[in-house]
Design a protein around this motif. Sequence first.
Motif, PDB file in Angstrom:
ATOM      1  N   SER A 173       0.829  -1.207   0.000  1.00  0.00           N
ATOM      2  CA  SER A 173       0.000   0.000   0.000  1.00  0.00           C
ATOM      3  C   SER A 173       0.863   1.256   0.000  1.00  0.00           C
ATOM      4  CB  SER A 173      -0.938   0.013   1.212  1.00  0.00           C
ATOM      5  OG  SER A 173      -0.266   0.360   2.404  1.00  0.00           O
ATOM      6  N   GLN A 174       2.004   1.215   0.696  1.00  0.00           N
ATOM      7  CA  GLN A 174       2.918   2.351   0.689  1.00  0.00           C
ATOM      8  C   GLN A 174       3.464   2.585  -0.718  1.00  0.00           C
ATOM      9  OE1 GLN A 174       5.697   0.918   3.687  1.00  0.00           O
ATOM     10  NE2 GLN A 174       4.913   2.378   5.158  1.00  0.00           N
ATOM     11  N   GLU A 175       3.882   1.503  -1.367  1.00  0.00           N
ATOM     12  CA  GLU A 175       4.451   1.634  -2.712  1.00  0.00           C
ATOM     13  C   GLU A 175       3.410   2.169  -3.692  1.00  0.00           C
ATOM     14  OE1 GLU A 175       5.860  -2.285  -3.434  1.00  0.00           O
ATOM     15  OE2 GLU A 175       7.674  -2.054  -2.209  1.00  0.00           O
ATOM     16  N   SER A 176       2.176   1.647  -3.612  1.00  0.00           N
ATOM     17  CA  SER A 176       1.123   2.127  -4.502  1.00  0.00           C
ATOM     18  C   SER A 176       0.799   3.589  -4.231  1.00  0.00           C
ATOM     19  CB  SER A 176      -0.135   1.274  -4.331  1.00  0.00           C
ATOM     20  OG  SER A 176       0.096  -0.057  -4.724  1.00  0.00           O
ATOM     21  N   ALA A 177       0.797   3.973  -2.954  1.00  0.00           N
ATOM     22  CA  ALA A 177       0.524   5.371  -2.610  1.00  0.00           C
ATOM     23  C   ALA A 177       1.596   6.288  -3.181  1.00  0.00           C
ATOM     24  CB  ALA A 177       0.444   5.526  -1.088  1.00  0.00           C
ATOM     25  N   GLU A 178       2.847   5.867  -3.099  1.00  0.00           N
ATOM     26  CA  GLU A 178       3.934   6.672  -3.637  1.00  0.00           C
ATOM     27  C   GLU A 178       3.782   6.848  -5.143  1.00  0.00           C
ATOM     28  OE1 GLU A 178       7.586   4.859  -2.441  1.00  0.00           O
ATOM     29  OE2 GLU A 178       7.055   4.884  -0.316  1.00  0.00           O
ATOM     30  N   VAL A 179       3.497   5.753  -5.850  1.00  0.00           N
ATOM     31  CA  VAL A 179       3.330   5.824  -7.300  1.00  0.00           C
ATOM     32  C   VAL A 179       2.154   6.735  -7.657  1.00  0.00           C
ATOM     33  CG1 VAL A 179       2.755   4.512  -9.379  1.00  0.00           C
ATOM     34  CG2 VAL A 179       4.384   3.581  -7.727  1.00  0.00           C
ATOM     35  N   ALA A 180       1.017   6.541  -6.984  1.00  0.00           N
ATOM     36  CA  ALA A 180      -0.168   7.352  -7.287  1.00  0.00           C
ATOM     37  C   ALA A 180       0.098   8.833  -7.045  1.00  0.00           C
ATOM     38  CB  ALA A 180      -1.347   6.878  -6.431  1.00  0.00           C
ATOM     39  N   ALA A 181       0.773   9.153  -5.935  1.00  0.00           N
ATOM     40  CA  ALA A 181       1.049  10.554  -5.616  1.00  0.00           C
ATOM     41  C   ALA A 181       2.013  11.171  -6.626  1.00  0.00           C
ATOM     42  CB  ALA A 181       1.618  10.661  -4.207  1.00  0.00           C
TER      43      ALA A 181
END
Length: 363
Positions: free
Chosen positions: A121-129
């Motif tokens: 979830s952290q990695e996906s959040a970073e990519v999305a942001a």
Amino acid sequence: MPRRTATLLTSILLLIGVLCAGVLIRVPYSELSPGPTVNTLGEHDGQPVLSVEGAETYDTSGHLNMTTVRVTGVDYEMNLLEAVYGWLADDAAVVPYESMYPENVTADQVEEQNAEEFTASQESAEVAALEELGYDPSQTVVGAVLEDTPAQGRLHAGDAIVAVDGVPISEPEEVAELVTEHAAGEDVSFTIVPADAAEAARKDGEPLPEGPGATEEVVITTMEAPDDGRALVGIETQPVYPVEIDIRLADVGGPSAGLMFALGLVDTMTEEDLTGGSFIAGTGTIDGEGTVGPIGGVSMKTIAAREAGAEYFLTPEDNCATAAENPPDGLTLVEVGTLDDALAALEDIRQGTTDQLPLCSAR
């Protein structure tokens, strides 16, 4: 003994018997209750929750709180009395044990799965942001190599993929597209920069090294995917951006903080103060494209948010109906389906046009 006294004594003994039975009888249920909330714009245990290097950051105000749910452990055996109390309580939910913990799952396995989901979830959040902020990937790397596939032992996590069959790679999706142009059993050629060299280039802020000696050619024979027969080599790819992000939040598991991490990052890296000082909480998974997904225990999270002081709660659209059945007083439930929806909601709150917010409704 007077009849009244005998009746009272009998009633007391029966009550004691019922209470003892309630304590001794085990039932196959788990309990959910409101957990702690953490402001992604603030600190946790004396350290910033979000740290960014390689990009300009700005002061923020207000709150963008991620929310959690407490769940009885995999080894916890609930008794009947606890179950009845949980069913009657407004701030708890009793659910079938198997809905939380599949059969034959150990506590260690649950903890490992929660940690993996939290990291993802952290990695996906970073990519999305970073995608929202207009950053382009600086590298496409191997995120994972699947067991018992042709890539095992040939490619490794962190290897940067420069080209596939000589075609330059700029986005992770291009790797799968080029591999699946082959039939199962055909060879695919990967031009890579090994993980150590790729990481060193990132840390130095340099482009990937090029030319003989800097890159390696790895030829892999594809296998047939068991579900649809496509050619595959057995790797997962992910983008790497020229920004170093560190999310420090221990003792939290699962994927449901993704949306709030992404919002916190966008706010931290945007000159405008996105909350306008308001106390906003929320939940929801997120993928690299910014799509917000549903989570469990939403009603407990709304209670946790309101108890912490939140005025608005960003709610995944698939959780809205459940959340709206019994919302805490003073908490506005806002429906979001994407990161852009959430950012638009923050703008309405910041501008005072809250009558335009898409609100959750019970169906």
